[in-house]
Scaffold this active site. Structure first.
Site, mmCIF file in Angstrom:
data_model
loop_
_atom_site.group_PDB
_atom_site.id
_atom_site.type_symbol
_atom_site.label_atom_id
_atom_site.label_comp_id
_atom_site.label_asym_id
_atom_site.label_seq_id
_atom_site.Cartn_x
_atom_site.Cartn_y
_atom_site.Cartn_z
ATOM 1 C CB SER A 89 -1.655 -24.021 40.946
ATOM 2 O OG SER A 89 -2.613 -24.759 40.235
ATOM 3 C CD GLU A 143 -3.102 -31.902 44.622
ATOM 4 O OE1 GLU A 143 -3.923 -31.233 43.971
ATOM 5 O OE2 GLU A 143 -3.283 -33.089 44.944
ATOM 6 C CG ASP A 155 -12.928 -40.568 48.871
ATOM 7 O OD1 ASP A 155 -14.099 -40.506 48.458
ATOM 8 O OD2 ASP A 155 -11.936 -40.277 48.183
ATOM 9 C CG PHE A 210 -2.341 -43.077 42.021
ATOM 10 C CD1 PHE A 210 -2.209 -43.878 43.141
ATOM 11 C CD2 PHE A 210 -1.560 -41.928 41.945
ATOM 12 C CE1 PHE A 210 -1.320 -43.562 44.147
ATOM 13 C CE2 PHE A 210 -0.666 -41.600 42.940
ATOM 14 C CZ PHE A 210 -0.543 -42.417 44.044
ATOM 15 C CG HIS A 220 -3.801 -28.093 40.323
ATOM 16 N ND1 HIS A 220 -3.382 -27.197 41.288
ATOM 17 C CD2 HIS A 220 -4.020 -29.261 40.979
ATOM 18 C CE1 HIS A 220 -3.348 -27.795 42.472
ATOM 19 N NE2 HIS A 220 -3.720 -29.046 42.312
#
Ligand code: FAD
Length: 281
Positions: A12, A14, A105, A212, A262
């Protein structure tokens, strides 16, 4: 639901919603380059507090119109039950059958939590409001969510999301396969049996990855980090090394029985295509 023929090891993809019309055109081109990989579905992230709500839904609609299954990410922090109910009705009207259900968040300056405190409450609410209409994906953290008290508490929170009705888990990205396998073992020991799909971040930009990872609590192994830092601005070396590291990680995950992968595409086609080529997908 629209579907594509799947890979033996399902993938998959994103994406994040583009901010400009030029960004939307670019993302359309990126998707066309990635569709030959036959993704099971594509998911589209959701900005904190609903800040990208329109962009998320527009991108999901575009993907569905291209004949590929698509899932909006949807976060509940700061939301009201009435607002979530309305949003779910909109998703249903758009023919959406999958949701990545998250707490999210709190953006800085936001007043309070709203009517949901944890993703498990959102999952329970979605099931209560819409029954089995949606296939629900939730987040998992093999290296522990950064705000969790300890791994056992985080596992308990994960199990609560599954018991509330999640179908599949997608993990935060990681570079340490042992953390994933240990997490999967712990989940099984806790009596939970949903697929835990590893989230994979291609390595393309050292400083962005380090930033990140520090923010989301993903550990970059010391030897990987020091090599990345050692390459300085040499993009080609970073990408070649990143491809070696991440394809070896994926290979280990596949051999160890991970149910699929993913990819965090970062709206770029090249790195995911290169990885899939290496992996024979
Ligand atoms: P939760 O499962 O609610 O967990 C949050 C924290 O609360 C954890 O520390 C957990 O241990 C703790 N907790 C949960 N339940 C309880 C309880 N009952 N008692 C005590 N503690 C509890 N963010 C976005 O803003 N937009 C996105 O599109 C997005 N997509 C993501 C996709 C993936 C695959 C992943 C892994 C993360 C994504 N995120 C996204 C980030 C995510 O929103 C943050 O990591 C957020 O901090 C936690 O969300 P969650 O759904 O995992 O929360």
């Amino acid at each position: 639901m629209t579907t594509t023929t799947q890979n033996a090891w399902p993938i998959s993809l994103e994406f994040f919603p583009p901010k400009t019309p030029e960004g939307a055109d670019k993302l359309t081109a990126v998707r066309q380059q990635l569709y030959p990989l036959k993704p099971q579905y594509c998911s589209v992230t959701y900005g904190a507090g609903g800040s990208t709500q329109d962009g998320t839904i527009q991108t999901v609609r575009a993907i569905l119109a291209e004949g590929v299954d698509a899932a909006p990410h949807f976060s509940c922090i700061g939301a009201t039950k009435a607002g979530v109910r309305e949003q779910l009705a909109q998703f249903q009207a758009d023919g959406i059958r999958r949701i990545v259900a998250l707490r999210g968040d709190l953006p800085s300056g936001y007043g309070g939590f709203g009517e949901f405190r944890y993703a498990s409450e959102l999952v329970a609410f979605i099931r209560e409001a819409t029954g089995d209409h949606f296939h629900i994906e939730v987040a998992a953290y093999p290296e522990m969510h950064p705000q969790a008290r300890n791994p056992a508490a985080d596992l308990k929170a994960f199990v609560a999301k599954v018991q509330a009705g999640a179908d599949v888990a997608l993990t935060q990205y990681f570079f340490n396969a042992d953390a994933y396998f240990r997490f999967v073992d712990d989940v099984a020991k806790a009596g939970v049996s949903i697929p835990v799909v590893p989230g994979i971040m291609p390595i393309t930009n050292a400083s962005q990855l380090i930033r990140f990872s520090d923010a989301c609590g993903a550990e970059i192994p010391r030897w990987v980090r020091s090599r990345l830092e050692g390459f300085g601005d040499d993009k080609a070396s970073i990408q070649a090394f990143g491809l070696d590291v991440v394809s070896a990680l994926c290979e280990r995950l596949r051999e160890g029985g991970a149910p699929g992968v993913h990819f965090y595409t970062m709206n770029q086609a090249g790195p995911v295509k290169a990885l899939c080529e290496r992996l024979g997908l």
